[in-house]
Design a protein around this motif. Structure first.
Motif, PDB file in Angstrom:
ATOM      1  N   THR A 100       9.441   2.080  -2.701  1.00  0.00           N
ATOM      2  CA  THR A 100       8.869   2.847  -1.600  1.00  0.00           C
ATOM      3  C   THR A 100       9.994   3.263  -0.661  1.00  0.00           C
ATOM      4  O   THR A 100      11.026   2.585  -0.561  1.00  0.00           O
ATOM      5  CB  THR A 100       7.819   2.015  -0.839  1.00  0.00           C
ATOM      6  OG1 THR A 100       7.272   2.795   0.213  1.00  0.00           O
ATOM      7  CG2 THR A 100       8.427   0.757  -0.256  1.00  0.00           C
ATOM      8  N   MET A 104      -1.996  -2.142  -2.532  1.00  0.00           N
ATOM      9  CA  MET A 104      -2.363  -0.922  -3.235  1.00  0.00           C
ATOM     10  C   MET A 104      -3.708  -1.161  -3.914  1.00  0.00           C
ATOM     11  O   MET A 104      -3.803  -1.880  -4.903  1.00  0.00           O
ATOM     12  CB  MET A 104      -1.295  -0.584  -4.278  1.00  0.00           C
ATOM     13  CG  MET A 104      -1.481   0.764  -4.925  1.00  0.00           C
ATOM     14  SD  MET A 104      -0.134   1.118  -6.063  1.00  0.00           S
ATOM     15  CE  MET A 104      -0.346  -0.210  -7.227  1.00  0.00           C
ATOM     16  N   GLN A 162       0.815  -1.211   0.000  1.00  0.00           N
ATOM     17  CA  GLN A 162       0.000   0.000   0.000  1.00  0.00           C
ATOM     18  C   GLN A 162       0.851   1.265   0.000  1.00  0.00           C
ATOM     19  O   GLN A 162       0.461   2.291  -0.550  1.00  0.00           O
ATOM     20  CB  GLN A 162      -0.925  -0.019   1.225  1.00  0.00           C
ATOM     21  CG  GLN A 162      -1.967   1.082   1.241  1.00  0.00           C
ATOM     22  CD  GLN A 162      -2.845   0.975   2.462  1.00  0.00           C
ATOM     23  OE1 GLN A 162      -2.392   0.561   3.525  1.00  0.00           O
ATOM     24  NE2 GLN A 162      -4.109   1.334   2.326  1.00  0.00           N
ATOM     25  N   GLU A 163       2.034   1.190   0.592  1.00  0.00           N
ATOM     26  CA  GLU A 163       2.871   2.387   0.703  1.00  0.00           C
ATOM     27  C   GLU A 163       3.730   2.628  -0.533  1.00  0.00           C
ATOM     28  O   GLU A 163       4.668   3.437  -0.498  1.00  0.00           O
ATOM     29  CB  GLU A 163       3.775   2.276   1.935  1.00  0.00           C
ATOM     30  CG  GLU A 163       4.752   1.097   1.922  1.00  0.00           C
ATOM     31  CD  GLU A 163       4.145  -0.175   2.487  1.00  0.00           C
ATOM     32  OE1 GLU A 163       4.897  -1.125   2.748  1.00  0.00           O
ATOM     33  OE2 GLU A 163       2.902  -0.198   2.660  1.00  0.00           O
ATOM     34  N   THR A 164       3.440   1.957  -1.644  1.00  0.00           N
ATOM     35  CA  THR A 164       4.228   2.127  -2.866  1.00  0.00           C
ATOM     36  C   THR A 164       4.218   3.590  -3.312  1.00  0.00           C
ATOM     37  O   THR A 164       3.164   4.227  -3.391  1.00  0.00           O
ATOM     38  CB  THR A 164       3.661   1.237  -3.983  1.00  0.00           C
ATOM     39  OG1 THR A 164       3.769  -0.133  -3.575  1.00  0.00           O
ATOM     40  CG2 THR A 164       4.429   1.432  -5.279  1.00  0.00           C
ATOM     41  N   ASP A 165       5.416   4.112  -3.612  1.00  0.00           N
ATOM     42  CA  ASP A 165       5.546   5.495  -4.086  1.00  0.00           C
ATOM     43  C   ASP A 165       5.724   5.570  -5.600  1.00  0.00           C
ATOM     44  O   ASP A 165       5.194   6.475  -6.249  1.00  0.00           O
ATOM     45  CB  ASP A 165       6.751   6.177  -3.415  1.00  0.00           C
ATOM     46  CG  ASP A 165       6.539   6.350  -1.918  1.00  0.00           C
ATOM     47  OD1 ASP A 165       5.377   6.542  -1.511  1.00  0.00           O
ATOM     48  OD2 ASP A 165       7.529   6.284  -1.169  1.00  0.00           O
ATOM     49  N   ASP A 209       5.549  10.826  -5.511  1.00  0.00           N
ATOM     50  CA  ASP A 209       6.539  11.688  -4.850  1.00  0.00           C
ATOM     51  C   ASP A 209       7.572  12.079  -5.907  1.00  0.00           C
ATOM     52  O   ASP A 209       8.708  11.595  -5.902  1.00  0.00           O
ATOM     53  CB  ASP A 209       7.189  10.945  -3.679  1.00  0.00           C
ATOM     54  CG  ASP A 209       8.073  11.862  -2.839  1.00  0.00           C
ATOM     55  OD1 ASP A 209       8.079  13.087  -3.105  1.00  0.00           O
ATOM     56  OD2 ASP A 209       8.767  11.358  -1.938  1.00  0.00           O
ATOM     57  N   ASP A 239      10.803   4.453   3.330  1.00  0.00           N
ATOM     58  CA  ASP A 239      10.235   4.525   4.675  1.00  0.00           C
ATOM     59  C   ASP A 239      10.670   5.815   5.369  1.00  0.00           C
ATOM     60  O   ASP A 239      11.318   6.691   4.780  1.00  0.00           O
ATOM     61  CB  ASP A 239      10.633   3.292   5.488  1.00  0.00           C
ATOM     62  CG  ASP A 239      12.141   3.118   5.562  1.00  0.00           C
ATOM     63  OD1 ASP A 239      12.870   4.097   5.259  1.00  0.00           O
ATOM     64  OD2 ASP A 239      12.604   2.014   5.916  1.00  0.00           O
ATOM     65  N   GLU A 240      10.322   5.926   6.665  1.00  0.00           N
ATOM     66  CA  GLU A 240      10.610   7.156   7.406  1.00  0.00           C
ATOM     67  C   GLU A 240      12.102   7.407   7.552  1.00  0.00           C
ATOM     68  O   GLU A 240      12.556   8.562   7.653  1.00  0.00           O
ATOM     69  CB  GLU A 240       9.969   7.090   8.801  1.00  0.00           C
ATOM     70  CG  GLU A 240       8.447   7.096   8.800  1.00  0.00           C
ATOM     71  CD  GLU A 240       7.875   5.732   8.492  1.00  0.00           C
ATOM     72  OE1 GLU A 240       8.668   4.784   8.307  1.00  0.00           O
ATOM     73  OE2 GLU A 240       6.636   5.607   8.418  1.00  0.00           O
ATOM     74  N   LYS A 286      -1.198  -8.262   4.603  1.00  0.00           N
ATOM     75  CA  LYS A 286      -0.779  -6.868   4.684  1.00  0.00           C
ATOM     76  C   LYS A 286      -1.572  -6.095   3.631  1.00  0.00           C
ATOM     77  O   LYS A 286      -1.908  -6.640   2.579  1.00  0.00           O
ATOM     78  CB  LYS A 286       0.730  -6.717   4.434  1.00  0.00           C
ATOM     79  CG  LYS A 286       1.606  -7.298   5.538  1.00  0.00           C
ATOM     80  CD  LYS A 286       3.062  -6.886   5.364  1.00  0.00           C
ATOM     81  CE  LYS A 286       3.249  -5.402   5.592  1.00  0.00           C
ATOM     82  NZ  LYS A 286       4.674  -5.005   5.587  1.00  0.00           N
TER      83      LYS A 286
END
Length: 516
Positions: free
Chosen positions: A281, A374, A224-227, A399, A283-284, A371
């Motif tokens: 992706t 997307m 889901q966090e794919t950029d 991004d 991360d922080e 998990k």
């Protein structure tokens, strides 16, 4: 009779012809005497006609006699025919009588045969009944004689075989009794727990396999966090025939574009794959992860067998909810086993997840629904699908400023700063066509960005650190609402090659990559 009648008819016809000839001669004679003046040879002609008439009575008398004879012959023939008909009728009557007698005899014999067959069946039934009633008695006698050690007079060797068989039966009955006793001692509650656990495992495995292998091919099972997503259509690359157009570039370009997909054993990435999807992706902490999906044109059974037979790969002992994962175990310089640097897992009927072991594990978890993935209705996926699905290459990022961290620069800083989301689709046919989808940042307006693009396209649509432009003619720009733009343009051949090289990371020597 018919012949006689035909002859009689012929005689009658000849008589009629004779009478007609007489009338004709008489008419000729009358006509001759009626001529005025009379012909000089009247007497000679008259004499000739009279002579012919004189012969006719004799002929007629002969014909009359012949008619009388024919009439007699016809009467005689009819009498003979009637006699023959009466004799034939008598013969036919005799034949009918004999046939009726034969049929009656045949019916009698058939009835006798049926009676005998019924009697034979009844006799066999009685014989079988007698034999069945005799068997228990004979068995009892034989069993008693066997117990007493008395062999049959005609076959004394059967006594030992009977003893062995009886001993085997006794042991079998004893074993069954022991099993029954053990079964009665088993805790029923524990047995129910075991059955329930086994059934639950089978149901879970069936559901997992159904989800994995029966889901649609078209969905992108990505985190889901794919950029950023880079999708490569292998079929379109093959049709573009880059090996002839760019012979010095194709050998390095393709492995760089597909990344870890080039390391799958038994899979020819250009011939056997249909699509390769690379998702990135961050991360922080700023660490970039790459997720790779390889969609094959056919079943993956051959690839899985090749991987299983490869000595460098081993199947991980623990599966992820029933899905196996293969890892490549490189050997260190000291000869000891190092940490796996490459893994793959089958996540669909014709789809492989490849790459680093951690990323492959995460793709498997996403594929199993453990998990979040997307979603198809997500903004990024919608924009990604809006790009031409048959393009050779599709790239989209939510991004845009971060693109320069994962790929060598392909867009100008002005374009990246103005974009909240950017997508690129490239068709490598000759000439090369491209589309760019842009969702502008909130402070900006699509119309303002479109005006800047039209006014200064060489500043916005250029390849950074290069004099090459992305277009050969000013692009066609369309605004969609207040925040969306679509650009269509033709890409020069050199610009297209440099664009692909930068996506593949092969445009500069390895030592200079850090400068980007």
């Amino acid at each position: 009779a018919e012949v006689s009648e035909r002859e009689l008819g012929g005689v009658e016809r000849r008589i009629q012809e004779s009478e007609a000839a007489d009338r004709d001669l008489l008419k000729q004679l009358s006509d001759l005497h009626a001529l005025d003046p009379a012909p000089p040879d009247l007497e000679a002609l008259s004499a000739g006609i009279m002579a012919k008439r004189a012969r006719l009575p004799d002929d007629r008398s002969e014909l009359v006699r012949a008619r009388v004879g024919s009439t007699d012959a016809v009467r005689t023939a009819k009498e003979k025919l009637n006699t023959a008909d009466s004799e034939l009728a008598a013969v036919e009557k005799n034949i009918a009588r004999v046939r009726s007698e034969f049929e009656a005899r045949e019916r009698k014999l058939a009835e006798s045969i049926r009676t005998q067959q019924q009697a034979a069946r009844e006799a066999r039934t009685r014989h079988q009944t007698v034999e069945e009633r005799k068997k228990p008695a004979y068995l009892s006698i034989g069993r008693h004689l066997s117990e007493k050690g008395v062999p049959p007079p005609s076959a004394p060797h059967l006594l030992e075989e009977a003893h062995r068989r009886r001993e085997a039966v006794r042991l079998q009955l004893k074993h069954q009794a022991e099993l029954a006793q053990l079964s009665s001692q088993i805790d029923k509650q524990e047995l129910r727990k075991f059955y329930f656990s086994a059934f639950s495992v089978l149901v879970l495995l069936a559901i997992t396999l159904l989800v994995v292998f029966q889901s649609p091919r078209g969905r992108e099972w990505l985190p889901q966090e794919t950029d950023t997503i880079l999708s490569i259509n292998a079929d379109q690359f093959e049709r573009a025939n880059l090996a002839k157009r760019w012979p010095d570039t194709k050998a390095k370009l393709w492995p760089g574009l597909i990344g870890p997909a080039a390391s799958v054993p038994g899979l020819n990435s250009s011939r056997d794959t249909a699509r390769i999807t690379r998702a990135l992706t961050t991360d922080e902490t700023g660490e970039t992860k790459e997720f790779n999906l390889v969609q094959s044109r056919r079943s993956l059974a051959k690839v899985i067998r090749t991987v299983a037979d490869d000595k460098n790969f081993r199947r991980r002992p623990q599966t992820i909810s029933g899905l196996p994962v293969w890892e490549r175990q490189p050997s260190s310089a000291e000869g000891t086993a190092a940490e796996p640097d490459f893994a793959l897992a089958r996540v669909g009927p014709a789809t492989l997840a490849v790459g680093a072991p951690e990323e492959v594990d995460e793709l498997v978890l996403v594929r199993l629904g453990m998990k979040p993935d997307m979603k198809i209705t997500g903004q990024l996926f919608d924009r990604f699908q809006a790009l031409d699905h048959e393009s050779a290459l599709r790239l989209i990022s939510r991004d845009p400023p971060d693109l320069s961290r994962v790929f060598h620069p392909i867009f100008s800083r002005e374009l990246l700063d103005a974009s909240q989301l950017i997508g690129l689709a490239v068709n490598l046919q000759n000439p090369v066509k491209a589309r760019i989808l842009i969702q502008v940042n909130a402070p900006k307006n699509a119309a303002d960005v479109a005006r800047d693009l039209r006014g200064n396209p060489e500043q916005w649509l250029r390849l950074p650190d290069s004099p090459l432009l992305l277009y050969s003619q000013p692009p066609e720009i369309q605004t969609q609402g207040s925040s969306n733009l679509e650009l269509r343009f033709t890409v020069p051949e050199d610009s297209a090659r440099l664009l692909l090289e930068r996506l593949a990371g092969t445009d500069v020597p390895e030592g200079a990559v850090a400068e980007y």
